[in-house]
Design an enzyme around this catalytic site. Structure first.
Site, mmCIF file in Angstrom:
data_model
loop_
_atom_site.group_PDB
_atom_site.id
_atom_site.type_symbol
_atom_site.label_atom_id
_atom_site.label_comp_id
_atom_site.label_asym_id
_atom_site.label_seq_id
_atom_site.Cartn_x
_atom_site.Cartn_y
_atom_site.Cartn_z
ATOM 1 N N CYS A 114 0.815 -1.226 0.000
ATOM 2 C CA CYS A 114 0.000 0.000 0.000
ATOM 3 C C CYS A 114 0.846 1.273 0.000
ATOM 4 O O CYS A 114 0.359 2.347 -0.354
ATOM 5 C CB CYS A 114 -0.961 0.006 1.177
ATOM 6 S SG CYS A 114 -2.129 -1.344 1.101
ATOM 7 N N HIS A 250 -3.428 7.536 1.714
ATOM 8 C CA HIS A 250 -3.808 6.194 1.276
ATOM 9 C C HIS A 250 -5.211 5.920 1.803
ATOM 10 O O HIS A 250 -5.518 6.223 2.959
ATOM 11 C CB HIS A 250 -2.801 5.175 1.816
ATOM 12 C CG HIS A 250 -3.248 3.762 1.623
ATOM 13 N ND1 HIS A 250 -3.706 3.298 0.407
ATOM 14 C CD2 HIS A 250 -3.314 2.709 2.482
ATOM 15 C CE1 HIS A 250 -4.025 2.023 0.526
ATOM 16 N NE2 HIS A 250 -3.797 1.638 1.780
ATOM 17 N N ASN A 280 -10.150 -0.070 -0.525
ATOM 18 C CA ASN A 280 -8.685 0.023 -0.443
ATOM 19 C C ASN A 280 -8.091 -0.565 -1.729
ATOM 20 O O ASN A 280 -8.158 -1.779 -1.943
ATOM 21 C CB ASN A 280 -8.207 -0.740 0.793
ATOM 22 C CG ASN A 280 -6.700 -0.653 0.988
ATOM 23 O OD1 ASN A 280 -5.969 -0.277 0.089
ATOM 24 N ND2 ASN A 280 -6.252 -1.022 2.164
HETATM 25 O O1 UT7 Z 1 -3.918 -0.720 3.257
HETATM 26 C C1 UT7 Z 1 -3.137 -1.523 4.055
HETATM 27 C C2 UT7 Z 1 -3.327 -1.203 5.442
HETATM 28 N N1 UT7 Z 1 -4.563 -1.763 5.909
HETATM 29 C C3 UT7 Z 1 -5.279 -1.071 6.733
HETATM 30 O O2 UT7 Z 1 -4.942 0.048 7.007
HETATM 31 C C4 UT7 Z 1 -6.446 -1.734 7.411
HETATM 32 C C5 UT7 Z 1 -6.391 -1.406 8.869
HETATM 33 N N2 UT7 Z 1 -7.457 -1.973 9.646
HETATM 34 C C6 UT7 Z 1 -8.755 -1.616 9.552
HETATM 35 O O3 UT7 Z 1 -9.115 -0.864 8.683
HETATM 36 C C7 UT7 Z 1 -9.702 -2.127 10.588
HETATM 37 O O4 UT7 Z 1 -8.961 -2.765 11.617
HETATM 38 C C8 UT7 Z 1 -10.758 -3.118 10.049
HETATM 39 C C9 UT7 Z 1 -11.770 -2.368 9.163
HETATM 40 C C10 UT7 Z 1 -10.071 -4.186 9.249
HETATM 41 C C11 UT7 Z 1 -11.532 -3.762 11.196
HETATM 42 O O5 UT7 Z 1 -12.048 -2.786 12.068
HETATM 43 P P1 UT7 Z 1 -11.823 -2.914 13.650
HETATM 44 O O6 UT7 Z 1 -12.598 -1.856 14.280
HETATM 45 O O7 UT7 Z 1 -10.337 -2.924 13.888
HETATM 46 O O8 UT7 Z 1 -12.469 -4.299 13.990
HETATM 47 P P2 UT7 Z 1 -11.811 -5.641 14.556
HETATM 48 O O9 UT7 Z 1 -10.857 -6.225 13.591
HETATM 49 O O10 UT7 Z 1 -11.309 -5.371 15.951
HETATM 50 O O11 UT7 Z 1 -13.077 -6.585 14.634
HETATM 51 C C12 UT7 Z 1 -14.210 -6.263 15.415
HETATM 52 C C13 UT7 Z 1 -15.261 -7.358 15.232
HETATM 53 C C14 UT7 Z 1 -14.698 -8.772 15.355
HETATM 54 O O12 UT7 Z 1 -15.643 -9.526 16.071
HETATM 55 P P3 UT7 Z 1 -15.399 -9.878 17.629
HETATM 56 O O13 UT7 Z 1 -14.105 -10.633 17.658
HETATM 57 O O14 UT7 Z 1 -15.322 -8.539 18.317
HETATM 58 O O15 UT7 Z 1 -16.614 -10.671 17.961
HETATM 59 C C15 UT7 Z 1 -14.639 -9.268 13.932
HETATM 60 O O16 UT7 Z 1 -14.784 -10.670 13.834
HETATM 61 O O17 UT7 Z 1 -15.821 -7.275 13.919
HETATM 62 C C16 UT7 Z 1 -15.842 -8.594 13.331
HETATM 63 N N3 UT7 Z 1 -15.751 -8.461 11.876
HETATM 64 C C17 UT7 Z 1 -16.848 -8.301 11.104
HETATM 65 N N4 UT7 Z 1 -18.158 -8.240 11.384
HETATM 66 C C18 UT7 Z 1 -19.011 -8.049 10.357
HETATM 67 C C19 UT7 Z 1 -14.651 -8.446 11.097
HETATM 68 N N5 UT7 Z 1 -15.000 -8.280 9.804
HETATM 69 C C20 UT7 Z 1 -16.357 -8.192 9.791
HETATM 70 C C21 UT7 Z 1 -17.300 -8.005 8.754
HETATM 71 N N6 UT7 Z 1 -18.607 -7.940 9.094
HETATM 72 N N7 UT7 Z 1 -16.946 -7.870 7.454
#
Ligand code: UT7
Length: 323
Positions: A114, A250, A280
């Site tokens: 990225c 980005h 992304n």
């Molecule tokens: O470009 C390269 C760099 N990449 C990035 O910059 C991405 C960086 N990360 C992010 O953008 C965020 O961390 C995400 C969008 C990927 C996730 O958001 P988050 O607020 O960090 O959520 P999380 O990973 O802590 O997950 C929260 C919950 C989890 O459930 P539990 O364990 O709390 O029960 C996940 O399983 O959300 C769940 N989850 C989903 N739920 C519904 C993960 N993906 C999904 C989904 N739909 N698609």
């Protein structure tokens, strides 16, 4: 006098197929509401069957050449930032070179995931500043849809396909921060963080593999490192965030974009945001945002831009440029 790499053209291309969040509700335990609220993404484009990264890159390049009003054989080099080249080799850049009918110069890919476009700009700037090139076509292009695990809701809803391109041209400046062109670069990587964001395939495994990400860990690093690299780049140009007209970040997650702007004490009205429409697109996201930002009338000649990115590696960095 100082040789500066000045943007003289910009363009982009997005594949025809638009996929709204709701489409994922049929196959995954997810909702439009979760994707929107956690990432800011509403839709993304996916390349058609048989449409490769070099095809998207070629169309973005044609748009940038048209915008600059130049012919391809006046370009000295093509630098293509991508992690999803059509083939293991040759480089996607040489495929673009052939597709554009370029019969001179040289072309190569830059792979910094990225952060790829920031790294590509740094390379182009060095080639121009050193006098080796006068005109460079710098492209970011990706087909991340090809490395998605469609059963992994935590990644496959976040990424999209697309391409953006700039023409950078040598122009003489005064050597001050009032000059147009690239004013400073700040690059970093730290390979100890490999496991936070990687593809579990490649030549040595004889598979293509799928993207794997510990999203919340990457998120934490992004918020911490992006404002720091942007401020370091500004400092190298003897500027501060109060001099900035536009952050062109980005486009990974609206919450990261908001967090970075807040740390830099800049309002969201000074940030070019396209993540809602493109998702992304990895190395393509910055040139796509620049092209869309110009089309919207946000980015104008003379504006001071800071562009920053972080991704797999981890690799991150920022570039300050006056448009
Ligand atoms: O470009 C390269 C760099 N990449 C990035 O910059 C991405 C960086 N990360 C992010 O953008 C965020 O961390 C995400 C969008 C990927 C996730 O958001 P988050 O607020 O960090 O959520 P999380 O990973 O802590 O997950 C929260 C919950 C989890 O459930 P539990 O364990 O709390 O029960 C996940 O399983 O959300 C769940 N989850 C989903 N739920 C519904 C993960 N993906 C999904 C989904 N739909 N698609």
């Amino acid at each position: 006098m100082t040789r500066r790499a000045v943007v003289t053209g910009v363009g982009h291309y997005l594949p025809e197929r638009v996929v709204p969040n709701a489409e994922f509700e049929a196959t995954l335990d997810t909702t439009d509401e979760w994707i929107r609220s956690r990432s800011g993404i509403e839709r993304r484009h996916f390349a058609a069957e048989g449409e490769g990264t070099s095809d998207l890159a070629t169309k973005a390049a044609q748009a940038a050449l048209k915008d600059a009003g130049i012919e391809i054989d006046s370009v000295d080099a093509i630098i293509l930032a991508t992690s999803t080249a059509d083939l293991t080799f040759p480089s996607a850049a040489t495929m673009v070179q052939a597709a554009l009918g370029m019969t001179r110069g040289f072309a190569f890919d830059v792979q910094a995931v990225c952060a790829g476009f920031v790294y590509a700009l740094a390379n182009a700037n060095a080639l121009i500043a050193s006098g080796q090139c006068d005109r460079i076509l710098v492209i970011g292009a990706e087909t991340f849809s090809r490395i998605m695990d469609w059963t992994d809701r935590s990644t496959c809803v976040l990424f999209g396909d697309g391409a953006g391109a700039l023409i950078l041209e040598a122009k003489e400046g005064q050597g001050t921060s009032d000059d147009r062109g690239i004013l400073s670069v700040d690059l970093h990587s730290d390979g100890r963080y490999r496991d936070l964001l990687y593809v579990d395939g490649g030549v040595s495994t004889k598979t293509t593999g799928y993207l794997r990400m510990q999203g919340n860990q990457v998120f934490r690093h992004a918020v911490e490192k992006l404002a720091a690299t942007a401020e370091a780049a500004l400092d190298k140009a003897s500027l501060t965030s109060s001099d900035v007209d536009w952050i062109v970040p980005h486009q990974a997650n609206i919450r990261i974009i908001q967090g970075t702007a807040k740390k830099m004490a800049l309002p969201m009205s000074q940030v070019v945001v396209t993540v809602q429409d493109h998702g992304n697109t990895s190395a393509a996201s910055i040139p796509l945002a620049m092209s869309v930002g110009k089309q919207r009338g946000q980015i104008k000649e003379g504006d001071l831009l800071v562009t920053e990115a972080i991704g797999g590696g981890l690799a991150w960095g920022a570039v300050v440029l006056r448009w």
